[in-house]
Scaffold this motif. Structure first.
Motif, PDB file in Angstrom:
ATOM      1  N   ASP A 208      -6.095  -1.007  -4.863  1.00 33.28           N
ATOM      2  CA  ASP A 208      -5.564  -1.561  -3.617  1.00 33.28           C
ATOM      3  C   ASP A 208      -6.538  -2.578  -3.056  1.00 33.28           C
ATOM      4  O   ASP A 208      -7.551  -2.208  -2.472  1.00 33.28           O
ATOM      5  CB  ASP A 208      -5.319  -0.430  -2.614  1.00 33.28           C
ATOM      6  CG  ASP A 208      -4.515  -0.908  -1.418  1.00 33.28           C
ATOM      7  OD1 ASP A 208      -4.213  -2.118  -1.356  1.00 33.28           O
ATOM      8  OD2 ASP A 208      -4.208  -0.078  -0.545  1.00 33.28           O
ATOM      9  N   GLU A 209      -6.235  -3.828  -3.239  1.00 32.37           N
ATOM     10  CA  GLU A 209      -7.100  -4.913  -2.774  1.00 32.37           C
ATOM     11  C   GLU A 209      -8.578  -4.634  -3.056  1.00 32.37           C
ATOM     12  O   GLU A 209      -9.407  -4.647  -2.146  1.00 32.37           O
ATOM     13  CB  GLU A 209      -6.900  -5.154  -1.276  1.00 32.37           C
ATOM     14  CG  GLU A 209      -5.445  -5.423  -0.971  1.00 32.37           C
ATOM     15  CD  GLU A 209      -5.245  -6.057   0.381  1.00 32.37           C
ATOM     16  OE1 GLU A 209      -6.162  -6.752   0.836  1.00 32.37           O
ATOM     17  OE2 GLU A 209      -4.171  -5.885   0.968  1.00 32.37           O
TER      18      GLU A 209
ATOM     19  N   THR B 287       0.831  -1.203   0.000  1.00 34.14           N
ATOM     20  CA  THR B 287       0.000   0.000   0.000  1.00 34.14           C
ATOM     21  C   THR B 287       0.861   1.247   0.000  1.00 34.14           C
ATOM     22  O   THR B 287       0.555   2.226  -0.683  1.00 34.14           O
ATOM     23  CB  THR B 287      -0.934  -0.021   1.225  1.00 34.14           C
ATOM     24  OG1 THR B 287      -1.769  -1.160   1.134  1.00 34.14           O
ATOM     25  CG2 THR B 287      -1.780   1.220   1.282  1.00 34.14           C
TER      26      THR B 287
HETATM   27 MG   LIG Z   1      -2.354  -2.488   2.233  1.00 31.91          MG
END
Ligand SMILES: [Mg+2]
Ligand SMILES: Nc1ncnc2c1ncn2[C@@H]1O[C@H](COP(=O)(O)OP(=O)(O)OP(=O)(O)O)[C@@H](O)[C@H]1O
Lengths: 416, 367
Positions: B166-167, B51
């Motif tokens: 992000d995910e 991240t």
């Molecule tokens: Mg993360």
């Protein structure tokens, strides 16, 4: 799809609907019993006093019970009738009754609301009431000449009917003329409307200032790391832990014309010694001290809303091309509205009813309507007028609340 | 710089380091170059700095050291809103006080696009994710998968060349996740955008990506296409992180450039391909995929070594048999064999000989 669906039953054959109702009724009953003590408490401590206050504002029987004969005379003679011997006879008999029952003081107080100085007329005349002989008019006038003032008789006429809206009229700076018509009181005697206006304006100003001051504080609280935000939170809550009087007094020390701030300004040469700024005992004093006292009520709801707004929203806005101002204005601010709404309502309502601080630092110029209510409760003992003022204040607040609900929506409010 | 060069290195991390507290490096010397139109996935365990890398690229964190370039331009000092990068957040970050259409119109509005153009573009983006009927709903009135699509549409509606995710599928259930993987991949191919995708689901990384960067401890452990990552892991972290793996510790007995012999603790010899060992006598960890193990001598190349294994458990899994065995003292050695007609049935308690092609066993650094 046969009889089975026609009427659903429980395992032991009772109709399903009845069984459901029975089981729900049981839990409802239990829930009611649980809240019953609290409900009674609220009923007794809030609803009853408020009801009594509303009652008192339209019903005052101190004079009518003390003076039954006059009441009868007023009933028989319409407004504008000549005040003749029969009227004085009724007055004499009532004064005798008052002397017996020791009610001349309270009856006089009731008339004193309308015509100042009349209380002593009642007590003084009643003291000699035993010796009155016909013709009563002369007998009474020989004791106290002011009894032939028509205003006294008009005041007694209105006071002799216990149910009256006169207190509301008074609270709205209105009165009745000789013919009984509702008119505004003369210029110069009007105080309440102006005070209501000032209370609303000052409260609004305090609310707006609180909003602007609390917003950055709450934002900082919500975004700082926990250790630092806890410290800041203590600073915000500190006012709650110190006495109101101490805080107010320290504002006096700071702001009065011989106070710290003025000394500093004089020392810095910004103002001359004869040009000290008057910041205490006027509207500025009320504004400053009350903003300080009510600030936490704005910070806390704002903080509790801001803490739940993930930073991802503003980041998303920025990544979508919004500069920081647009991201704040279009994305962050709208999401804090429930907190702003709750805080504003809280601060405003508290400010409207605030009493100690304006009494201490407001001077003549910074008094609010609650100070007048307190005055009528404690000094002039005109409880009915105090009740009428309080009821008008309550109505005003309820109206604002309704307006708020229509515009913002009460469901959108988050108190904590 | 020529066109093709900027195309090959559309996004560049050049010796990037990042520290939040001035004491530990969260990202340690990151060098990465992403081509135009590539689908690159950052894969790694929690806290490995994925991240952080994405946030530096988006502009929400500043690199402590090094340079990040986008299209050949250094963007270290460019604020996030001027980077023109689309981003899909883990919890979607759809603005709750705006309708779906307003959410999508937001990036166009701040770019000063006219109302009619805006509406046309919003509708097109919604149709692209099959959400045209939901324009007037609030995000709270959508299911997780629907919110996911809207977040995707919002990140794409202003035609960014680079999209970061992000995910994005972390909150969805397995079935929906697989479906959305497919859709994201299809959109990527249709629009020709560059995607940097973060996940810690290795299956997702392998199925979607052109290349995968495996992160651990602030470093890229391996950067390779999925098949290479799976079949030729460069170190034991990657081997273990991606897919199921059998590990046999031992010492290098014989060493040449493309082949080595490893002696296990039990004294048995196995064949392996040296990956990051350099000489004889070194400690090593040999990693073998369960599906590459053979137990029929006729399938083995001539001269290959075989070792004995005791069958402990056979699990029927439909398409395969999963056999757990005791090998060289370890009890969790797993072999997967296809359930074909005439497959030899193994039974617990049986002792068999197993082996593998030398290139399927990789002698890695000991962990
Ligand atoms: Mg993360
Ligand atoms: N704002 C921050 N301040 C200080 N440390 C941080 C901050 N954000 C992340 N870290 C630290 O940096 C390291 C990497 O975090 P990062 O969020 O990049 O991990 P990740 O690979 O995305 O993990 P995950 O898969 O759990 O999302 C972690 O050790 C984390 O504690």
């Amino acid at each position: 799809m046969t009889d089975a669906t026609a009427q659903l039953t429980t395992a032991d054959g009772k109709p399903l609907k009845a069984a459901l109702a029975a089981s729900l009724a049981r839990s409802r009953r239990r829930a009611f019993l649980l809240v019953a003590p609290l409900f009674l408490f609220v009923l007794i401590t809030f609803v009853v006093p408020i009801g009594q206050m509303l009652m008192q504002s339209v019903y005052n029987d101190t004079f009518s019970t003390a003076a039954p004969a006059l009441g009868k005379w007023f009933d028989e003679h319409p407004p504008g009738s000549e005040i003749d011997e029969s009227a004085y006879a009724a007055l004499a008999s009532d004064l005798k009754l008052m002397k017996e029952q020791k009610t001349s003081g309270s009856a006089g107080t009731r008339i004193n609301y309308d015509i100042s100085g009349s209380r002593s007329m009642f007590t003084g005349t009643a003291r000699k009431a035993d010796k009155f002989e016909p013709p009563y008019k002369e007998a009474i006038l020989s004791v106290e000449k002011k009894w032939d003032n028509p205003n006294i008789w008009r005041a007694m006429r209105s006071a002799s009917s216990p149910l009256t809206i006169d207190f509301y009229l008074a609270a709205l700076d209105m009165t009745r003329d000789d013919a009984g018509n509702i008119v505004s009181v003369p210029e110069g005697q009007a105080v309440y409307k102006m005070l209501f206006g000032r209370t609303m304006m000052l409260s609004l100003a305090i609310t707006v200032i609180c909003m602007f001051v609390a917003f950055p504080i709450a934002h900082l609280l919500a975004t700082l790391p926990l250790a630092k935000s806890n410290l800041l939170m203590i600073l915000v809550l500190l006012p709650f832990w110190t006495s109101l009087l101490v805080r107010t007094t320290s504002w006096m020390v700071l702001l009065q014309s011989q106070g710290v701030l003025n000394d500093l300004l004089v020392w810095l040469g910004i103002i001359g010694d004869d040009g000290r700024i008057q910041m205490m005992y006027n509207r500025t004093g009320t504004l400053v001290a009350m903003t300080h006292i009510l600030l936490p009520f704005m910070v806390l709801p704002l903080y509790s809303v801001m803490r739940t707004i993930p930073p991802a929203y503003v980041r998303a806005a920025r990544s979508l091309g919004a500069n920081s101002f647009v991201a704040f204005y279009r994305v962050y601010l709208p999401q804090t509205l429930p907190g702003i709404g709750a805080g504003a309502l809280l601060v405003f309502i508290l400010a409207v009813g605030y009493y100690i601080t304006p009494a201490l630092v407001g001077g003549a110029d910074g008094q609010l309507i609650s100070n007048l209510i307190a005055f009528h409760m404690q000094k002039s003992l005109n409880w009915s007028l105090a009740a009428a003022l309080a009821a008008l204040l309550l109505a005003g607040i309820l109206a604002l609340y309704w307006l708020y609900d229509r515009i913002v929506g009460i469901d959108n409010m988050k108190l904590g | 710089m020529t066109i093709s060069e900027t195309d090959k290195s559309f996004v560049v991390f050049d010796h990037v380091q990042k520290s939040y507290d001035g004491e530990t490096l969260v990202v340690k010397d990151l060098n990465l170059s992403i081509g135009k139109g590539e689908f690159l996935t950052m894969l790694g365990p929690s806290g490995s700095g994925k991240t952080t890398c994405l946030m530096m690229l988006a502009g929400f964190e500043t690199a402590t050291h090094g340079e990040i370039r986008l299209g050949g331009r250094n963007i270290n000092m460019v604020p996030p809103h001027k980077r023109g990068i689309g981003m899909v957040f883990q919890n979607y970050a759809l603005f709750p006080h705006m309708s779906v259409a307003e959410n999508l119109a937001f990036p166009l509005e701040v770019r000063g696009m006219g109302k009619s153009d805006r509406e046309a573009k919003v509708m097109r983006a919604l149709d692209m994710v099959q959400m045209g009927a939901f324009a007037n709903r609030r995000p709270a009135q959508l299911s997780g998968g629907q919110q996911q699509r809207i977040a995707l549409a919002r990140a794409l509606v202003f035609d960014p060349e680079l999209v970061l995710m992000d995910e994005p599928l972390g909150a969805l259930d397995k079935q929906l996740r697989e479906h959305m993987q497919f859709e994201i991949k299809a959109l990527h191919e249709r629009l020709g955008i560059t995607v940097v995708y973060v996940t810690h689901d290795q299956g997702e990384a392998l199925t979607m990506s052109d290349r995968v960067a495996v992160f651990n401890d602030g470093r890229i452990q391996q950067l390779a296409p999925p098949d290479e990552l799976y079949e030729r892991p460069k170190n034991s972290f990657v081997a273990q992180f991606i897919g199921e793996n059998n590990k046999l510790p031992g010492t290098v007995e014989e060493y040449s450039d493309d082949k080595c012999l490893v002696r296990l603790a039990t004294g048995e010899l196995i064949d392996a391909t040296p990956v990051n060992i350099r000489k004889k006598g070194q400690e090593t960890l040999v990693s073998i995929r369960p599906e590459r193990i053979e137990f029929k001598p006729e399938m083995m190349p001539p001269g290959a070594h075989m070792i004995s294994a005791e069958v402990l458990e056979v699990i029927y899994m439909g398409d395969i048999f999963r056999t757990r065995m005791r090998v060289a003292g370890s009890e969790d050695f797993v072999m997967k064999s296809r359930n074909t007609l005439g497959q030899t049935k193994l039974h617990p308690g049986e002792t068999i000989k197993i082996g593998w092609h030398p290139q399927d066993a990789r002698a890695l650094d000991p962990m």
